[in-house]
Design an enzyme around this catalytic site. Structure first.
Site, mmCIF file in Angstrom:
data_model
loop_
_atom_site.group_PDB
_atom_site.id
_atom_site.type_symbol
_atom_site.label_atom_id
_atom_site.label_comp_id
_atom_site.label_asym_id
_atom_site.label_seq_id
_atom_site.Cartn_x
_atom_site.Cartn_y
_atom_site.Cartn_z
ATOM 1 N N LYS A 38 4.245 1.986 -2.390
ATOM 2 C CA LYS A 38 4.722 3.151 -3.143
ATOM 3 C C LYS A 38 6.176 3.390 -2.703
ATOM 4 O O LYS A 38 7.062 3.672 -3.505
ATOM 5 C CB LYS A 38 3.888 4.400 -2.819
ATOM 6 C CG LYS A 38 2.356 4.206 -2.871
ATOM 7 C CD LYS A 38 1.615 5.501 -2.560
ATOM 8 C CE LYS A 38 0.208 5.338 -1.973
ATOM 9 N NZ LYS A 38 -0.794 4.688 -2.726
ATOM 10 N N SER B 167 0.825 -1.205 0.000
ATOM 11 C CA SER B 167 0.000 0.000 0.000
ATOM 12 C C SER B 167 0.867 1.267 0.000
ATOM 13 O O SER B 167 1.721 1.389 -0.862
ATOM 14 C CB SER B 167 -0.947 -0.064 1.189
ATOM 15 O OG SER B 167 -2.046 0.739 0.949
ATOM 16 N N TRP C 195 -9.856 0.769 -5.578
ATOM 17 C CA TRP C 195 -9.289 2.066 -5.182
ATOM 18 C C TRP C 195 -7.852 2.207 -5.698
ATOM 19 O O TRP C 195 -7.397 3.282 -6.042
ATOM 20 C CB TRP C 195 -9.339 2.159 -3.651
ATOM 21 C CG TRP C 195 -8.926 3.438 -2.995
ATOM 22 C CD1 TRP C 195 -7.974 3.569 -2.018
ATOM 23 C CD2 TRP C 195 -9.467 4.758 -3.191
ATOM 24 N NE1 TRP C 195 -7.893 4.872 -1.606
ATOM 25 C CE2 TRP C 195 -8.800 5.623 -2.313
ATOM 26 C CE3 TRP C 195 -10.445 5.281 -4.033
ATOM 27 C CZ2 TRP C 195 -9.066 6.999 -2.247
ATOM 28 C CZ3 TRP C 195 -10.712 6.654 -3.966
ATOM 29 C CH2 TRP C 195 -10.031 7.484 -3.086
ATOM 30 N N HIS D 79 -7.717 -5.524 -0.465
ATOM 31 C CA HIS D 79 -6.484 -4.789 -0.226
ATOM 32 C C HIS D 79 -5.807 -5.363 1.022
ATOM 33 O O HIS D 79 -6.285 -5.160 2.142
ATOM 34 C CB HIS D 79 -6.889 -3.322 0.007
ATOM 35 C CG HIS D 79 -5.747 -2.377 0.186
ATOM 36 N ND1 HIS D 79 -4.951 -1.975 -0.857
ATOM 37 C CD2 HIS D 79 -5.285 -1.738 1.285
ATOM 38 C CE1 HIS D 79 -4.053 -1.118 -0.408
ATOM 39 N NE2 HIS D 79 -4.227 -0.965 0.891
HETATM 40 C C1 GTR Z 1 -5.344 4.656 1.548
HETATM 41 C C2 GTR Z 1 -4.723 5.477 0.459
HETATM 42 C C3 GTR Z 1 -3.959 4.592 -0.474
HETATM 43 C C4 GTR Z 1 -3.126 3.540 0.229
HETATM 44 C C5 GTR Z 1 -3.706 3.084 1.551
HETATM 45 C C6 GTR Z 1 -2.738 2.449 2.559
HETATM 46 O O1 GTR Z 1 -6.126 5.409 2.393
HETATM 47 O O2 GTR Z 1 -5.744 6.151 -0.212
HETATM 48 O O3 GTR Z 1 -3.175 5.391 -1.340
HETATM 49 O O4 GTR Z 1 -1.825 3.929 0.374
HETATM 50 O O5 GTR Z 1 -4.291 4.093 2.258
HETATM 51 O O6 GTR Z 1 -1.572 2.773 2.633
HETATM 52 O O7 GTR Z 1 -3.223 1.623 3.329
#
Ligand code: GTR
Length: 400
Positions: free
Chosen positions: A244, A240, A331, A381
């Protein structure tokens, strides 16, 4: 009638569970052209000597931000050691890295778990965790850190420690907030404040992702000196926002032997120009501290970005990189993550390696690729055993 009512109720509760502003209709994806990786006729030497650095600099100036000159050197101290960890299957070693070499400065608390059976230095996964080292496994031996209120082992499913150890690899992790807390504090706390006063900042000064990356590199500095680990076989892993981070770590620090970016989405592997799911505008509103200020200008102006995320993936070449999506993680735009992997392929070919070698997005739970690998796992996710099975295979085939 009852069926219709049930259907409407289910649909509305599903829609309410999606983040506001989420659009996941392929028909709404604008027409776009991706920036080229390199001009026609470019040679491998030209990529290696100039173009790679030029691409990297664009991402640095317009997205993640530049790390200031840091004169104070990090120093490391060995901490707790448990030679008979996991029923004697592993050795646990904790290490405190003082990031600017001083007692008062921020400290990275590394947890290193290596298999007892190792005959020599071994390849390891290095990844930051969200809640503290004690959350990656339930063992009471691990020192509580990070979010101390979170239960031991709360995130164990995401780390699969036993699986990694049984396969003969090591795992190194640390809490990401050790480097910089994940909040929009005006860059006063963590490593930002420790090395530079916040009034010196400009549009391309480093954000939090660049800070976490810098911390990962200090972790790697230590691992290069730590005998049980083969410093030339450290694969950086992240999920997540930390997925990145792992991509930017692989881009900026070519000592990382491979990169795994799990469900990284916008600002990670997903193409910005698709504006699908989380967009550049949206991410900068919610998390203004992740990127440099210049990046904030590209909300709703994705086409003006001087790059797209396939070029970030290409910066890993010729090293192995794994991009993983999850089917229900719209997302993060699984298709955009796949397309980045696909469109990074020409740089691998330029350097004489097989990259993704896959035209169409594969079906769910069907890993594809050579040096660039991709899968879309069924489910949400998250990081699951399925994901680790693929990462371990990449380790066996391309790193060991
Ligand atoms: C979310 C965000 C994503 C992702 C995620 C995470 O809220 O929108 O870009 O990075 O968090 O890190 O769990």
């Amino acid at each position: 009638m009852r069926f219709l009512l049930l259907f409407i109720l289910t649909l509305s509760s599903y829609l309410m569970a999606l983040p506001p502003g989420l659009h996941t209709a392929e028909s709404k994806v604008p027409d776009f052209e991706l920036p080229v990786l390199f001009p026609e006729g470019t040679s491998a030497a030209e990529w290696n000597d100039d173009l790679r650095a030029e691409t990297l600099t664009l991402f640095e100036k317009e997205m993640f931000g530049r790390v200031p000159a840091i004169s104070r050197k990090a120093s490391a101290k060995l901490g707790k050691k448990v030679p008979d960890f996991l029923n004697r299957k592993a050795v646990l070693q904790e290490v405190v890295v003082s990031l600017v070499g001083t007692e008062e400065g921020p400290k990275l608390n590394l947890l290193i778990i290596t298999p007892s059976s190792a005959k020599g230095p071994i390849p390891v996964f290095l990844g930051l965790n969200f809640k503290g080292n004690h959350t990656i496994h339930a063992s009471k031996e691990i020192t509580v850190g990070g979010k101390s209120q979170v239960a031991r082992g709360e995130r164990a499913g995401r780390w699969q420690v036993e699986k990694i150890i049984e396969r003969g690899y090591g795992l190194v992790t640390a809490f990401y907030g050790d480097i910089d807390l994940d909040k929009n504090d005006g860059f006063k706390d963590g490593i930002h404040g420790a090395v530079e006063s916040s009034d010196k900042r400009d549009g391309s000064s480093w954000g939090s992702i660049a800070a976490w990356v810098w911390g990962l590199s200090r972790g790697l500095d230590f691992l290069e000196t730590y005998e049980p680990v083969d410093g030339s076989k450290v694969v950086v892993f992240g999920h997540s926002r930390l997925g990145k981070t792992s991509l930017w770590a692989g881009a900026t620090d070519e000592r990382f032997a491979g990169v795994i970016s799990n469900n990284s989405g916008c600002g990670g592997a997903a193409l910005s120009r698709r504006a699908f799911g989380e967009t550049v505008g949206r991410i900068n509103e919610s998390f203004p501290h992740w990127f440099c200020k210049n990046f904030h200008a590209y909300g709703k102006r994705e086409k003006e970005l001087p790059f797209d995320q396939h070029q970030l993936v290409a910066l890993m070449a010729p090293r192995p990189v794994y991009i993983a999506s999850a089917q229900d993680d719209q997302w993060a735009d699984p298709k955009g993550e796949f397309l980045s992997a696909k469109h990074a392929d020409p740089v691998y070919r330029l350097l004489g390696k097989d990259g993704l070698d896959q035209e169409e997005m594969p079906k769910v739970d069907q890993p594809v690729g050579k040096k660039i690998r991709y899968h879309m796992r069924s489910g949400k996710h998250d990081v699951k055993a399925y994901d680790w099975d693929q990462y371990l295979r990449m380790m066996d085939e391309l790193i060991r």
